[in-house]
Motif scaffolding. Structure first.
Motif, short mmCIF file in Angstrom:
data_model
loop_
_atom_site.label_atom_id
_atom_site.label_comp_id
_atom_site.label_asym_id
_atom_site.label_seq_id
_atom_site.Cartn_x
_atom_site.Cartn_y
_atom_site.Cartn_z
N ASP A 226 0.89 -1.06 0.09
CA ASP A 226 -0.05 -0.04 0.05
C ASP A 226 0.78 1.14 -0.11
O ASP A 226 0.78 2.26 0.75
CB ASP A 226 -1.03 -0.11 1.20
CG ASP A 226 -1.92 -1.28 0.96
OD1 ASP A 226 -2.78 -1.28 0.31
OD2 ASP A 226 -1.72 -2.26 1.80
N HIS B 239 0.53 3.45 -2.38
CA HIS B 239 -0.49 4.29 -2.89
C HIS B 239 0.15 5.75 -3.10
O HIS B 239 -0.24 6.76 -2.80
CB HIS B 239 -1.30 4.60 -1.60
CG HIS B 239 -2.28 3.43 -1.47
ND1 HIS B 239 -3.18 3.40 -2.40
CD2 HIS B 239 -2.59 2.67 -0.42
CE1 HIS B 239 -3.99 2.35 -2.14
NE2 HIS B 239 -3.64 1.61 -1.01
N ASP C 54 -1.24 -2.27 -4.34
CA ASP C 54 -1.55 -0.79 -4.23
C ASP C 54 -0.53 -0.04 -4.37
O ASP C 54 -0.12 0.59 -3.37
CB ASP C 54 -2.65 -0.82 -2.96
CG ASP C 54 -3.86 -0.91 -3.39
OD1 ASP C 54 -4.30 -1.41 -4.49
OD2 ASP C 54 -4.71 -0.83 -2.26
N HIS D 169 -6.35 -0.89 -6.02
CA HIS D 169 -6.26 0.29 -6.58
C HIS D 169 -5.39 0.43 -7.90
O HIS D 169 -5.59 1.10 -8.71
CB HIS D 169 -5.44 1.22 -5.71
CG HIS D 169 -6.51 1.63 -4.59
ND1 HIS D 169 -6.92 2.89 -4.56
CD2 HIS D 169 -7.13 0.98 -3.37
CE1 HIS D 169 -8.08 2.77 -3.40
NE2 HIS D 169 -7.82 1.75 -2.63
N HIS E 292 -2.67 -9.40 -2.11
CA HIS E 292 -2.92 -8.23 -1.67
C HIS E 292 -4.20 -8.19 -0.36
O HIS E 292 -3.84 -7.72 0.59
CB HIS E 292 -3.74 -7.29 -2.62
CG HIS E 292 -3.74 -5.89 -2.06
ND1 HIS E 292 -2.77 -5.20 -1.80
CD2 HIS E 292 -5.12 -5.19 -2.30
CE1 HIS E 292 -3.64 -3.79 -1.44
NE2 HIS E 292 -4.82 -3.99 -1.77
N HIS F 248 -3.76 -4.46 2.06
CA HIS F 248 -5.15 -3.89 1.84
C HIS F 248 -5.65 -3.20 3.02
O HIS F 248 -6.09 -2.07 2.82
CB HIS F 248 -5.81 -5.16 1.27
CG HIS F 248 -7.16 -4.80 0.86
ND1 HIS F 248 -7.28 -3.87 0.03
CD2 HIS F 248 -8.46 -5.30 0.95
CE1 HIS F 248 -8.83 -3.77 -0.60
NE2 HIS F 248 -9.24 -4.76 0.27
N HIS G 142 -3.97 -1.73 5.40
CA HIS G 142 -3.07 -0.93 6.09
C HIS G 142 -2.73 -0.86 7.60
O HIS G 142 -2.52 -0.08 8.17
CB HIS G 142 -3.38 0.43 5.67
CG HIS G 142 -3.59 0.89 4.04
ND1 HIS G 142 -3.78 2.26 3.44
CD2 HIS G 142 -3.97 0.00 3.09
CE1 HIS G 142 -4.24 2.07 2.26
NE2 HIS G 142 -4.34 0.61 2.18
ZN ZN Z 1 -4.50 0.10 0.03
#
Ligand code: ZN
Length: 244
Positions: free
Chosen positions: A8, A10, A37, A64, A116, A149, A151
């Motif tokens: 993540d 991101h 992600d 994402h 994930h 996923h 976090h």
């Molecule tokens: Zn995420």
């Protein structure tokens, strides 16, 4: 081997750079394992993909990543996440789209399965309850697995005859990997959600058979500024300060 485990990211380049610098200060980075992600939410999707690809790595795809390249509808995303996914897609090259599309849902490497969300629903399930962990472990064919996923950094340890034992992971926690089957989430690099705004990641030392969790401060204001300047929803900048 010293393997840096990230999830993540991101599109938060400042957080990802801080994690890699912190990891490098503790020894060589032989490989990255990325749990999905890479993009979505913050303002540097292309730079985060490029930085990831600079290392020998194993990576799985996240929801994402799929949404950014149009392979997953955003009907179930909240409006801010949907808006960020559309923005991200517009700021990636055809080659970067292709890279994200090429990532697998699931990879097995060494004694680990990487996915994930969960083995039940790879791109969707938030593995946060002991029930969900039990279902995941039922499908897990390796001793250990790594997920992202949610976090939220945690470990879930399989227990004979009862539900898995779940525990939060904090900065400096060291897991000795042995006979017990378990699931680890290293937390989120680019958008932590456990109330601690510091970037979260783990190091797997394959010689010592340990996984160590780390939290790292980064230039949060810079990441926030970029999100606002990009015209992304301002809340995506605000939430970084709360770690939510
Ligand atoms: Zn995420």
């Amino acid at each position: 081997m010293r393997i840096v485990v990230v999830a993540d990211i991101h599109s938060n380049l400042e957080a990802f750079e801080a994690v890699l610098a912190h990891a490098a200060s503790g020894g060589p980075i032989d490989r990255l394992w990325c749990l999905g992600d890479v993009v979505g939410y913050a303002a540097d999707p292309a730079a985060c993909i490029a930085l990831l690809r600079r290392y020998p790595r194993t990576a799985v795809v996240g929801n994402h990543d799929l949404a950014a390249v149009g392979e997953l509808g955003t009907g179930d995303f909240n409006p801010m996440a949907a808006r960020a996914a559309a923005w991200t897609g517009e700021h990636l090259s055809a080659e970067e789209h292709q890279y994200l599309s090429s990532l697998p849902f699931l990879v097995v490497e060494e004694d680990f399965t990487m996915v994930h969300g969960s083995l039940r629903w790879p791109e969707w399930e938030y593995l946060l309850s002991a029930d969900a962990a039990a279902e995941h472990l039922r499908l897990q064919e390796t001793p250990y697995s790594l997920v992202g996923h949610s976090h939220i950094p945690f470990v879930a340890v399989e227990r004979d005859g009862s539900l898995p034992a779940m525990a939060a992971l904090r900065d400096g926690d060291v897991l000795e990997l042995g006979e017990e089957r378990l699931i680890v989430n290293p937390g989120g690099v680019g958008q932590p959600r456990d109330g601690d705004p510091r970037a979260s990641y783990a190091v797997f030392d394959s010689d010592a058979c340990t996984l160590t969790l780390h939290r790292v401060e980064y230039d949060l204001e810079k990441a926030q500024r970029k999100i606002r300047e990009a015209g992304l929803p301002p809340y995506l900048a605000e939430r970084l300060a709360y770690g939510r």
